[in-house]
Scaffold this active site. Sequence first.
Site, PDB file in Angstrom:
ATOM      1  N   LYS A 190      72.073  17.061   8.755  1.00 60.25           N
ATOM      2  CA  LYS A 190      72.030  18.287   7.934  1.00 60.25           C
ATOM      3  C   LYS A 190      71.450  19.500   8.679  1.00 60.25           C
ATOM      4  CE  LYS A 190      72.764  18.113   3.777  1.00 60.25           C
ATOM      5  NZ  LYS A 190      74.065  17.902   3.186  1.00 60.25           N
ATOM      6  N   CYS A 385      49.410  30.899  48.561  1.00 62.96           N
ATOM      7  CA  CYS A 385      49.152  32.272  48.139  1.00 62.96           C
ATOM      8  C   CYS A 385      47.658  32.509  47.890  1.00 62.96           C
ATOM      9  CB  CYS A 385      50.016  32.611  46.929  1.00 62.96           C
ATOM     10  SG  CYS A 385      50.265  34.380  46.774  1.00 62.96           S
ATOM     11  N   MET A 388      45.728  30.196  49.852  1.00 60.98           N
ATOM     12  CA  MET A 388      45.590  30.560  51.269  1.00 60.98           C
ATOM     13  C   MET A 388      44.483  31.596  51.419  1.00 60.98           C
ATOM     14  SD  MET A 388      46.800  33.345  53.299  1.00 60.98           S
ATOM     15  CE  MET A 388      47.687  33.690  54.789  1.00 60.98           C
ATOM     16  N   HIS A 511      55.192  31.459  48.552  1.00 61.88           N
ATOM     17  CA  HIS A 511      55.240  30.332  47.603  1.00 61.88           C
ATOM     18  C   HIS A 511      56.357  29.373  48.002  1.00 61.88           C
ATOM     19  CE1 HIS A 511      52.543  31.849  44.380  1.00 61.88           C
ATOM     20  NE2 HIS A 511      52.826  33.005  44.951  1.00 61.88           N
ATOM     21  N   GLU A 513      57.046  26.570  46.909  1.00 60.74           N
ATOM     22  CA  GLU A 513      57.570  25.771  45.793  1.00 60.74           C
ATOM     23  C   GLU A 513      58.889  26.297  45.247  1.00 60.74           C
ATOM     24  OE1 GLU A 513      54.856  27.627  45.740  1.00 60.74           O
ATOM     25  OE2 GLU A 513      54.422  28.526  43.779  1.00 60.74           O
TER      26      GLU A 513
HETATM   27  N1  GLN Z   1      45.910  37.258  43.450  1.00 64.69           N
HETATM   28  C1  GLN Z   1      46.431  37.203  44.778  1.00 64.69           C
HETATM   29  C2  GLN Z   1      47.186  38.457  45.157  1.00 64.69           C
HETATM   30  O1  GLN Z   1      47.589  39.205  44.290  1.00 64.69           O
HETATM   31  C3  GLN Z   1      47.317  35.988  44.950  1.00 64.69           C
HETATM   32  C4  GLN Z   1      48.545  36.012  44.095  1.00 64.69           C
HETATM   33  C5  GLN Z   1      49.214  34.667  43.976  1.00 64.69           C
HETATM   34  O2  GLN Z   1      48.621  33.640  44.258  1.00 64.69           O
HETATM   35  N2  GLN Z   1      50.432  34.646  43.503  1.00 64.69           N
HETATM   36  O3  GLN Z   1      47.389  38.738  46.310  1.00 64.69           O
END
Ligand code: GLN
Length: 539
Positions: A190, A385, A388, A511, A513
């Site tokens: 339904k 990012c 790092m 990134h 990923e």
């Molecule tokens: N905050 C950090 C920057 O703006 C890292 C950004 C992130 O990890 N995507 O450079």
Amino acid sequence: MSRFVFVTGGVVSSLGKGIFASSLGFLLKKRGLKVFMMKFDPYLNVDPGTMSPYQHGEVFVTKDGAETDLDIGHYERWLDESLAKESSVTSGKIYGAVLEKERRGDYLGACVQVIPHVTNEIKARLHDAERASGADVIICEIGGTVGDIESEPFLEAMRQMRVELGYQNVMFFHNTLVPYLRTSEESKTKPTQHSVKDLLSIGIQPDAIVLRSEVPLGEGAKEKISLFCNVAREGVFEADDCEIVYELPLKLHEQGLDEFVLRRFGFTKQTNIDLKDWEGLVKRIAETKASGKSVNIALVGKYVELKDAYLSVATALSHAGYHFGVKVDIDWIKAIDLENGNYEERLAKADGILVPGGFGERGSKGKMLAIEYARTHDIPCLGICFGMQLAMIEFAKHVLGHQEANTTEFDPETPCPVFDLLRDQYDGIKMGGTLRLGEYPCALQKGSLAEKCYKAPLIKERHRHRYEFNSAYRKEFEEAGVVFSGINPDSGLVEIVEIPKLRFFIASQFHPEFTSRPLRPNPLFQEFVGAAIKEKAER
Ligand code: GLN
């Protein structure tokens, strides 16, 4: 000219429309067609870039630098294709464009209305995608459920598309839930009937219905849906919960999904399909599950309660796991919890430590504790990012002795800005869309770990960040054993750092990923998981 498939949803949200759309795209590509995919999100944000991960999950970044819905990531991974900014359309973008045109006087004194001005703008986005992609088939998913006020202009535009392009060139796939009543052992049709009625009331007769159910549906239920929803029986498909999600396209193929679409669109030459590699993937995952082999990766983030906030990272880890036939168990660690003092105990069982991207100071100390733990215990470590940036700040504090080391993201006046905005980088620019976004090249140092991972001298990966490594500190880091192994060849910006003295310690400003695919794990993820497997074996 492209054919269009519109994918809608009814009854409940989170039905897996995105996975269905991806499966269909996958099958049509395997049939030899050029496929492009789009997502229409009815919210008023221009893009999800400014939305909290708690609201929205991860922000996926396309090669050409669009901040998009995480479904675009599903599409890319399943289709094994890089999509583009045309893939992601929001009400915010549509209304923004309409209002801009109104202010410019483009409407020549007309009263600006949802129909036709907003709907025309929506249709223009579909034609933009058609032009930009040159695809045979464009699959477009509409976010939300039929009946939501927000999605009505989109559905109206799609109804008009069918009238304008002809019935033979446009298809509607409606996804619904068929609830199962355990006590009476009955599947109820339904809600699906009502949901199709909602679609009909706005002039859309679906060509096909995709049913999600927790139990296999009997032929009776499918026939009933066919009859009452006015859809041919061959247009009723079942997309049940799968043990392994990648099985879904195989199951849909068995039900004749790709045949059905090809026939309807008049594609007669695409008679062959080879699904061997995908069947191999499903088999490998099943074998991995059965083998019981696993590796433990600590993922230290700010939003770990909501796994969708790290969807591409978690997916990339599992791709790497499939490669080795080892299940990656992610230990989701809330960064701020590590700041309570028991971090060594909490991290003791990690075979690898991953610190993903992020924004803002909260939890950053916990993330640095995790990085310090990896560095001092020589545990495989991957920083992404923000990860790092924090790895370098941790190094500056504890190895270089710069206790005050910081990023100007936390303290614009810091005396030791290891990460900083480039001068004039964002003068006068507003918050949304001010990041370094999209794909940039990166030259890898010969003989470095990065080069060993990628097996190439030059790579391209995607970015989403504002702050950059401050080259004024470069020499000091190098003298203390850090290698800047990935450099942007055009700007000289630091993109990858590593500590060769350790067994596997690498971090990237980009990134990785976003480019990982089920059958082609991203090299950094692959080697990171490989190192973690080794770490586990050596314990
Ligand atoms: N905050 C950090 C920057 O703006 C890292 C950004 C992130 O990890 N995507 O450079």
